[in-house]
Design an enzyme around this catalytic site. Structure first.
Site, mmCIF file in Angstrom:
data_model
loop_
_atom_site.group_PDB
_atom_site.id
_atom_site.type_symbol
_atom_site.label_atom_id
_atom_site.label_comp_id
_atom_site.label_asym_id
_atom_site.label_seq_id
_atom_site.Cartn_x
_atom_site.Cartn_y
_atom_site.Cartn_z
ATOM 1 N N PRO A 2 5.124 -16.407 -17.108
ATOM 2 C CA PRO A 2 5.074 -17.824 -17.522
ATOM 3 C C PRO A 2 4.991 -18.831 -16.391
ATOM 4 O O PRO A 2 5.133 -20.030 -16.632
ATOM 5 C CB PRO A 2 6.415 -17.980 -18.256
ATOM 6 C CG PRO A 2 7.341 -17.079 -17.494
ATOM 7 C CD PRO A 2 6.502 -15.871 -17.100
ATOM 8 N N CYS A 3 4.730 -18.386 -15.162
ATOM 9 C CA CYS A 3 4.827 -19.307 -14.022
ATOM 10 C C CYS A 3 3.924 -20.529 -14.122
ATOM 11 O O CYS A 3 4.272 -21.605 -13.657
ATOM 12 C CB CYS A 3 4.570 -18.566 -12.715
ATOM 13 S SG CYS A 3 2.945 -17.798 -12.591
ATOM 14 N N GLY A 4 2.743 -20.405 -14.735
ATOM 15 C CA GLY A 4 1.835 -21.550 -14.801
ATOM 16 C C GLY A 4 1.778 -22.224 -16.160
ATOM 17 O O GLY A 4 1.001 -23.169 -16.364
#
Length: 211
Positions: free
Chosen positions: A164-166
């Protein structure tokens, strides 16, 4: 003069729960492919008691034929590679998809796993063989769609997940024009319409249309 609030693309746990409820409701109202089951809310249990605030969404028992095998479908045609079907038969893979809230990133996270009809879990290479060329292109070209394997936050077992980093960055671009209430209710539907492409889930366009 106080500056205007700039939304950062995240959502709170309460907003996640409200958006999850809206997704389940709308999924049941629109015309969804018969091969896909319904999304269901799974509350977490604390000391055997279901939580009123924590849980996850589940879409389970999605069957996909591994390859063209000459089987006739209900309309008399041949079932092709990558076809989603309602129930098990020989030569299929079964997929489960979960959506959980990330307290670290404050965004939803898609967890998924596949297994053979006999129960043997699929490797990431076997899963990629089930994906369409478009899904594989999305995974290879998009900076935010890379698959990792992490412990499921509610099941304590390793599942594959789209990192989910971006997520907050592209969700900000996708929903920034909406008001706070509409944005929180449509968040998961809009998010799923994007991440579903990476794992081969064909999400109906109506799911993301405004009510």
């Amino acid at each position: 003069m106080v500056g205007s609030f700039v939304w950062d693309g995240t959502l709170s746990l309460d907003e996640f729960n409200a958006s999850a409820k809206a997704l389940v409701s709308k999924w049941g109202e629109i015309d969804v492919d018969d091969s896909l089951p319904d999304w269901a809310w799974r509350p977490c249990c604390r000391m055997g008691v279901p939580s009123e605030t924590e849980g996850f969404l589940a879409l389970e028992g999605v069957y996909q034929i591994e390859e063209s095998n000459g089987l006739d479908d209900d309309d008399g045609g041949i079932v092709e590679h990558g076809t989603w079907v309602q129930s098990s038969c020989d030569n299929v893979h079964v997929y489960d998809f979960h959506i959980a809230y990330s307290f670290s990133y404050k965004v939803p996270v898609l967890y998924f796993q596949g297994h053979e009809a006999g129960g043997q879990l699929l490797t990431i290479d076997e899963i990629k063989m089930d994906l369409s060329s478009q899904s594989l292109k999305t995974l290879s070209e998009s900076k935010w769609t890379f698959i990792t394997r992490e412990e499921h936050p509610h099941l304590s077992l390793p599942w594959f997940t789209l990192h989910p980093c971006g997520t907050s960055d592209w969700m900000k671009l996708l929903l920034d024009k909406l008001g706070d209430k509409d944005r929180s209710l449509q968040y998961l539907s809009a998010w799923l319409s994007v991440v579903g492409q990476a794992v081969g889930l064909k999400i109906p366009l109506k799911l993301y249309c405004s009510s």
